[in-house]
Design a protein around this motif. Structure first.
Motif, PDB file in Angstrom:
ATOM      1  N   ILE A 204       0.516  -1.324  -0.222  1.00  0.00           N
ATOM      2  CA  ILE A 204       0.218   0.205  -0.345  1.00  0.00           C
ATOM      3  C   ILE A 204       0.471   1.007   0.276  1.00  0.00           C
ATOM      4  O   ILE A 204       0.434   2.130  -0.782  1.00  0.00           O
ATOM      5  CB  ILE A 204      -0.531   0.039   1.435  1.00  0.00           C
ATOM      6  CG1 ILE A 204      -1.917  -1.393   0.476  1.00  0.00           C
ATOM      7  CG2 ILE A 204      -1.572   1.756   1.569  1.00  0.00           C
ATOM      8  CD1 ILE A 204      -2.963  -1.043   2.377  1.00  0.00           C
ATOM      9  N   PRO A 205       2.005   2.065   0.585  1.00  0.00           N
ATOM     10  CA  PRO A 205       2.181   2.590   0.692  1.00  0.00           C
ATOM     11  C   PRO A 205       3.518   2.799  -0.654  1.00  0.00           C
ATOM     12  O   PRO A 205       3.170   3.960  -1.456  1.00  0.00           O
ATOM     13  CB  PRO A 205       3.401   2.061   2.471  1.00  0.00           C
ATOM     14  CG  PRO A 205       2.924   1.199   3.032  1.00  0.00           C
ATOM     15  CD  PRO A 205       2.021   0.486   2.301  1.00  0.00           C
ATOM     16  N   SER A 208       1.064   3.978  -2.862  1.00  0.00           N
ATOM     17  CA  SER A 208       0.764   5.917  -2.960  1.00  0.00           C
ATOM     18  C   SER A 208       2.253   6.785  -3.396  1.00  0.00           C
ATOM     19  O   SER A 208       1.520   7.492  -3.877  1.00  0.00           O
ATOM     20  CB  SER A 208       0.983   6.512  -1.336  1.00  0.00           C
ATOM     21  OG  SER A 208       0.248   4.958  -0.457  1.00  0.00           O
ATOM     22  N   TYR A 209       3.172   6.094  -3.013  1.00  0.00           N
ATOM     23  CA  TYR A 209       4.353   6.640  -4.033  1.00  0.00           C
ATOM     24  C   TYR A 209       4.820   6.043  -5.953  1.00  0.00           C
ATOM     25  O   TYR A 209       6.246   6.242  -6.172  1.00  0.00           O
ATOM     26  CB  TYR A 209       5.366   6.901  -3.486  1.00  0.00           C
ATOM     27  CG  TYR A 209       5.391   7.247  -1.921  1.00  0.00           C
ATOM     28  CD1 TYR A 209       5.113   8.671  -2.224  1.00  0.00           C
ATOM     29  CD2 TYR A 209       4.721   6.988  -0.981  1.00  0.00           C
ATOM     30  CE1 TYR A 209       5.168   9.444  -0.936  1.00  0.00           C
ATOM     31  CE2 TYR A 209       4.951   7.186   0.310  1.00  0.00           C
ATOM     32  CZ  TYR A 209       4.794   8.504   0.223  1.00  0.00           C
ATOM     33  OH  TYR A 209       4.661   9.593   1.334  1.00  0.00           O
TER      34      TYR A 209
END
Length: 307
Positions: A204-205, A208-209
């Motif tokens: 998920i992180p 995000s990027y």
């Protein structure tokens, strides 16, 4: 001598161990449908989609089992809790590594390099189970593994790059099987849910990027859902379920079904060039599988009468 009930029970675990790699053998087809997308994107959305599907299924149909496992974990001593947490984290890391390297190999190396990985995997699994878990091997099983090793050597006489990728893929999944054999006492679907959740904590992180735009094409999402359900949740559960009743060595050897199918697809469906040596090598693999499962085959033909 085993009773007919014990033989039938072992039979269902063997069937589960066979069915998992049989399904995985066809996975290269949908993965190739979306080969124009980055390997990491395919992996990330595969994990998220599989996790969402599994959460929905468990919350709708298996809430009591989830609650029972939570209570069971709470009752463990501190050392037992720490052991289970470490095993779960290790299993999550191994399956994540296996998925990424497999997807990358299929789309950017070759189908045959991915197939070679699952030829190497049973040998690593057998060696690890023998040395770490002290699983016993019969003389015929040792001979079968020696024959399989010879076949793998024949196939490895090509690109060192392909071989290194194959070993990486194989090592991740071989040790995943060993960890799953050690990690017992909890429902296998619940364990898979936790493993996918841990993978998602990393994914998920990254999403995000992510510099790539989220795909909007129906083909991508349809394929991802197919991979997440048919080629992720179902075979992983089957392989974990099989480990309840049979050794990780036997489960590992049945993985040879995967590369046999992948090799056939590479030569026919994908039209990859295949040397005559490879046909010989895969024929030898079939002989090794039969030898390794000689006892199980005999039991299938001579089942004892029910007492």
């Amino acid at each position: 001598m085993e009773s007919s009930n014990e033989t039938a029970s072992r039979g269902k675990y063997l069937f589960a161990a066979f069915l998992a790699p049989f399904i995985w053998g066809f996975m290269s087809i949908p993965v190739r449908w979306i080969r124009d997308y980055p390997a990491e994107d395919i992996l990330y959305f595969r994990i998220i989609t599989a996790l969402l599907a599994l959460w929905i299924y468990l919350l709708l149909f298996r809430r009591k089992t989830m609650a029972a496992d939570i209570r069971k974990f709470q009752l463990l001593p501190q050392t037992g809790k720490l052991r289970q947490i470490c095993l779960t984290l290790l299993a999550s890391a191994l399956i994540f590594g296996n998925w990424f390297t497999y997807i990358y190999a299929v789309n950017h190396i070759s189908i045959q390099s991915a197939a070679l990985a699952y030829l190497t995997c049973p040998l690593i699994t057998a060696a690890g189970a023998y040395l770490i878990l002290r699983e016993k091997l019969t003389l015929w099983q040792k001979i079968a593994l020696f024959i399989a090793f010879g076949s793998v050597c024949l196939l490895a006489n090509g690109s060192l790059h392909d071989v290194l990728w194959a070993i990486t893929i194989a090592t991740c999944y071989a040790f995943y099987l060993i960890v799953q054999r050690v990690s017992t006492g909890f429902d296998k679907l619940n364990q898979l849910l936790i493993q996918l959740s841990i993978c998602a904590l990393f994914v998920i992180p990254k999403l995000s990027y992510n510099h790539h735009a989220i795909p909007a094409e129906p083909l991508f999402w349809g394929t991802i859902f197919l991979i997440a359900s048919l080629f992720t949740i179902i075979p992983l559960f089957l392989s974990m379920y099989a480990l309840i009743g049979i050794s990780s060595t036997t489960t590992g050897v049945l993985l040879y079904i995967n590369p046999l199918i992948a090799f056939t697809l590479a030569a026919t469906y994908f039209n990859e060039p295949v040397s005559p040596v490879k046909y010989v090598a895969y024929g030898i693999i079939l002989i090794a599988i039969a030898l390794f499962n000689l006892t199980n085959i005999k039991q299938g033909f001579h089942r004892p009468s029910q007492s």
